[in-house]
Design a protein around this motif. Structure first.
Motif, PDB file in Angstrom:
ATOM      1  N   PRO A 199      40.292  35.813  41.297  1.00 34.53           N
ATOM      2  CA  PRO A 199      41.563  35.453  40.648  1.00 34.53           C
ATOM      3  C   PRO A 199      42.702  36.442  40.895  1.00 34.53           C
ATOM      4  O   PRO A 199      43.801  36.227  40.382  1.00 34.53           O
ATOM      5  N   PRO A 208      39.027  42.109  35.719  1.00 33.96           N
ATOM      6  CA  PRO A 208      38.145  41.935  34.557  1.00 33.96           C
ATOM      7  C   PRO A 208      37.942  40.467  34.191  1.00 33.96           C
ATOM      8  O   PRO A 208      38.109  40.078  33.035  1.00 33.96           O
ATOM      9  N   LEU A 209      37.615  39.674  35.185  1.00 31.10           N
ATOM     10  CA  LEU A 209      37.405  38.237  34.944  1.00 31.10           C
ATOM     11  C   LEU A 209      36.479  37.726  36.036  1.00 31.10           C
ATOM     12  O   LEU A 209      36.853  37.719  37.204  1.00 31.10           O
ATOM     13  N   LEU A 213      36.362  31.232  31.490  1.00 30.55           N
ATOM     14  CA  LEU A 213      36.494  31.695  30.105  1.00 30.55           C
ATOM     15  C   LEU A 213      36.077  30.599  29.129  1.00 30.55           C
ATOM     16  O   LEU A 213      36.476  29.446  29.263  1.00 30.55           O
ATOM     17  N   ASP A 215      36.112  30.517  25.004  1.00 27.23           N
ATOM     18  CA  ASP A 215      36.284  31.138  23.693  1.00 27.23           C
ATOM     19  C   ASP A 215      36.344  32.666  23.785  1.00 27.23           C
ATOM     20  O   ASP A 215      35.718  33.375  22.997  1.00 27.23           O
ATOM     21  N   GLY A 216      37.034  33.174  24.814  1.00 27.53           N
ATOM     22  CA  GLY A 216      37.232  34.618  24.907  1.00 27.53           C
ATOM     23  C   GLY A 216      36.311  35.321  25.878  1.00 27.53           C
ATOM     24  O   GLY A 216      36.702  36.291  26.508  1.00 27.53           O
ATOM     25  N   ASP A 217      35.055  34.869  25.974  1.00 20.15           N
ATOM     26  CA  ASP A 217      34.112  35.494  26.897  1.00 20.15           C
ATOM     27  C   ASP A 217      34.029  34.679  28.190  1.00 20.15           C
ATOM     28  O   ASP A 217      34.256  33.471  28.195  1.00 20.15           O
ATOM     29  N   THR A 218      33.653  35.347  29.278  1.00 20.36           N
ATOM     30  CA  THR A 218      33.496  34.627  30.540  1.00 20.36           C
ATOM     31  C   THR A 218      32.056  34.122  30.682  1.00 20.36           C
ATOM     32  O   THR A 218      31.137  34.629  30.025  1.00 20.36           O
ATOM     33  N   GLU A 221      29.786  36.883  31.406  1.00 27.34           N
ATOM     34  CA  GLU A 221      29.428  37.669  30.225  1.00 27.34           C
ATOM     35  C   GLU A 221      28.401  36.934  29.366  1.00 27.34           C
ATOM     36  O   GLU A 221      27.454  37.537  28.842  1.00 27.34           O
ATOM     37  N   ALA A 241      29.202  42.295  26.454  1.00 21.40           N
ATOM     38  CA  ALA A 241      29.426  42.621  27.869  1.00 21.40           C
ATOM     39  C   ALA A 241      30.871  42.356  28.260  1.00 21.40           C
ATOM     40  O   ALA A 241      31.483  41.386  27.805  1.00 21.40           O
ATOM     41  N   THR A 242      31.413  43.248  29.095  1.00 25.79           N
ATOM     42  CA  THR A 242      32.665  42.995  29.796  1.00 25.79           C
ATOM     43  C   THR A 242      32.327  43.044  31.280  1.00 25.79           C
ATOM     44  O   THR A 242      31.821  44.063  31.765  1.00 25.79           O
ATOM     45  N   VAL A 244      33.363  42.956  35.179  1.00 27.24           N
ATOM     46  CA  VAL A 244      34.528  43.337  35.975  1.00 27.24           C
ATOM     47  C   VAL A 244      34.139  43.386  37.460  1.00 27.24           C
ATOM     48  O   VAL A 244      33.128  43.991  37.822  1.00 27.24           O
TER      49      VAL A 244
ATOM     50  N   TYR B 157      37.678  52.724  34.524  1.00 29.44           N
ATOM     51  CA  TYR B 157      37.796  52.361  35.939  1.00 29.44           C
ATOM     52  C   TYR B 157      39.003  53.165  36.433  1.00 29.44           C
ATOM     53  O   TYR B 157      40.134  52.717  36.299  1.00 29.44           O
ATOM     54  N   LEU B 284      45.371  38.564  32.547  1.00 28.46           N
ATOM     55  CA  LEU B 284      44.509  39.304  33.470  1.00 28.46           C
ATOM     56  C   LEU B 284      45.115  40.673  33.790  1.00 28.46           C
ATOM     57  O   LEU B 284      45.851  40.834  34.760  1.00 28.46           O
ATOM     58  N   ARG B 300      42.114  40.198  27.871  1.00 32.33           N
ATOM     59  CA  ARG B 300      40.692  39.957  27.515  1.00 32.33           C
ATOM     60  C   ARG B 300      40.436  40.348  26.049  1.00 32.33           C
ATOM     61  O   ARG B 300      39.361  40.871  25.708  1.00 32.33           O
ATOM     62  N   ARG B 302      39.311  39.837  22.509  1.00 27.07           N
ATOM     63  CA  ARG B 302      38.373  38.889  21.910  1.00 27.07           C
ATOM     64  C   ARG B 302      37.511  39.618  20.892  1.00 27.07           C
ATOM     65  O   ARG B 302      37.386  40.837  20.946  1.00 27.07           O
ATOM     66  N   PHE B 314      40.609  44.817  27.392  1.00 30.46           N
ATOM     67  CA  PHE B 314      40.678  45.528  28.661  1.00 30.46           C
ATOM     68  C   PHE B 314      42.120  45.961  28.839  1.00 30.46           C
ATOM     69  O   PHE B 314      43.038  45.172  28.613  1.00 30.46           O
TER      70      PHE B 314
END
Lengths: 337, 337
Positions: A199, A208-209, A213, A215-218, A221, A241-242, A244, B157, B284, B300, B302, B314
């Motif tokens: 992205p 960091p994606l 997504l 509801d906030g988390d990927t 994650e 978890a985040t 990246v 990072y 992002l 991000r 959440r 993030f």
């Protein structure tokens, strides 16, 4: 170890398929017959294996009779269609995609962690964990056994190859742009082609994606949270978890803080990690050092003074080997013993 | 805003010094006289400023009389020697090094967070936070004000430019090696020159070690813990950090989980972050997008479902601007108001 009989590699032309072919030779797995499969687009080509040229069969039209085991790495959409066909034709399928990982009748297996789960394969399918989750499982299983896991907080550093050949090609092309150092003072200084696989531009950047997504988390994650619970047999484990993406070709890394039920002892943990064949304790674990080797590298092991019973570590592992191809082949070897 | 009088930039030839000169012009700070200083090695050269060539004076031998304010970015060892000399000669010193940050008589200031602390400068020295700590301060101060901070877990990072020009040069040279994509299957596939500035090759890699190790934590991690407590005015705040160098030129990023005293509300937090002039809320946040701009990018955002009152985010920010030069100049502007 008994012979595999007839072994199928499905998705043989892909990036993980290539590593599977390499590791099959490396580990000298005995089989009577080896068959390569791919989607109609890649079928008909030939792949070299141990001095022989093997034609890649079309997964859609091939005769599936007589296959004993099938190593699948063909993506979730294709696995949903073809894995049941292989299983119905009598093969035991070891699937590297996300399609069946959370299915209640499909075991999700890391041989060093939960080998017994492989027996409960009502659908004839065993799932291979997500490449990021995988890297963390051996150290977390050891921490759980020694000190009892309460909570896991993870931040990942994921390689481009986790997104397949297209991810590697996109990063490679970006890194060939001249004068990347101009990014030091101006984030728009280099004229990159618009990113397609990721992205944002990945060269000289972190993103960091990963995944979609919800509801906030990927989705990446969510996989880490849900798969960790299933593999470790801790359905209520608290996990954050985040995820990246970083400009690394291969080798996923994770900075982890584990909160335990009893006070962790670093010396005991290091000794147990060192004894475990899936791990290697090092001073400086890096994705580059982990690329091309079997064990995950664990280091920076220290108490977390911000929680009562916390221990922190950093782990790097080859996402194409242990994170995918190697673990699938280890499952196969385990079934043959 | 009143005029600065005579302003000194000490370390004017360095990487942060260059950004200071750029921002002084950008913000059209009014002064009567501008003087540039550097170590004996770099003194005697000329630097362009607003169409004029200014000779760089030798910090060791120059006459320091009549300087009202001095912006220091010359490294901790040199700051320990020269900052007191400038202060004794009557200047108010704003020091970007780590030399005085934790000194009880030196305020450590982020103007948007703890402006009042700047008044208590018994030594005539005000310290600028570490570039990584800085990036996190505005969002964490807002979370503390809204929900009360209990604990912070951070994984960083960090860009090569955080290690100065030599860090950027080392990464640039490594990225010029041909066929970096060969690292996809073999971490030793590319023949890099031995790294000097970083403890491992940084291109195509991440390095979970910045600074020196003390009892398990690195000096960079200790700075994050101690400076956060001092700036936020929370001496007992529980903080854990893992500091990792990534192959990015500029822009430090941090994945943060903040545990709060009361249940965090994401909507309220986003609204407050958006209102704060040091922050910009984006979908992002990336280091590349943050390079060359003043605010830190926060995204991000959440809930952290693994803790009772946790919220995750993030953040990316320009380590040379807000992380160093900009914050120092903002302190100066604040003193002039």
């Amino acid at each position: 170890m008994k012979s595999v009989g007839t072994l199928a590699v499905v998705g043989a032309t892909g990036q993980v398929g290539a590593v599977m072919r390499h590791i099959l030779l490396e580990r000298q797995l005995a089989f009577d017959r080896l068959r390569f499969f791919a989607s109609p687009r890649s079928a008909g080509t030939f792949l070299e294996f141990d001095g022989h040229q093997l034609e890649v069969e079309d997964v859609e039209t091939a005769d599936l009779a007589g296959i004993d085991y099938a190593l699948f790495s063909i993506g979730a959409t294709a696995s949903k269609i073809y894995a049941p066909r292989f299983a119905e034709a009598g093969a035991i399928v070891i699937d590297n995609s996300s399609a069946y990982r959370m299915h209640p009748d499909v075991p999700l297996v890391v041989p060093e962690v939960n080998p017994g789960d492989a027996a409960h394969r009502a659908l004839g399918i065993i799932a291979n964990p997500n490449c990021t989750t995988m890297i963390a499982m051996s150290p977390l299983a050891i921490i759980d056994r020694l000190f009892g896991l309460n909570r896991v907080v993870a931040a990942t550093y994921q390689a481009a190859s986790g997104a397949g050949r297209a991810g590697v090609a996109e990063l490679s092309a970006q890194l060939e742009r001249p004068n990347l150092g101009a990014l030091t003072f101006d984030g728009g200084a280099v004229d990159f082609a618009p990113p397609v696989k990721f992205p944002a531009v990945l060269a000289g950047n972190v993103i960091p994606l990963a995944g979609e997504l919800h509801d906030g988390d990927t989705s990446e994650e969510e996989k880490f949270v849900n798969e960790s619970r299933k593999i470790l047999g801790l359905p209520d484990l608290r996990v954050h978890a985040t995820c990246v993406r970083v400009p690394v070709f291969t080798g996923h890394s994770i900075a982890i803080v584990a909160e335990c039920q009893t006070p962790p002892e670093v010396g005991r943990l290091v000794a147990e990690l060192d004894r475990h064949k899936g791990c290697q304790v090092v001073d400086l674990p890096t994705p580059m050092a982990s690329t091309g080797i079997d064990p995950v590298l664990v280091g920076r092991i220290r108490l977390d003074r911000s929680s009562t019973n916390g221990v922190a570590f950093f782990v790097s592992g080859d996402n194409l080997r242990k994170g995918a191809a190697l673990n699938a082949i280890q499952i196969l070897e385990m079934l043959l013993q």
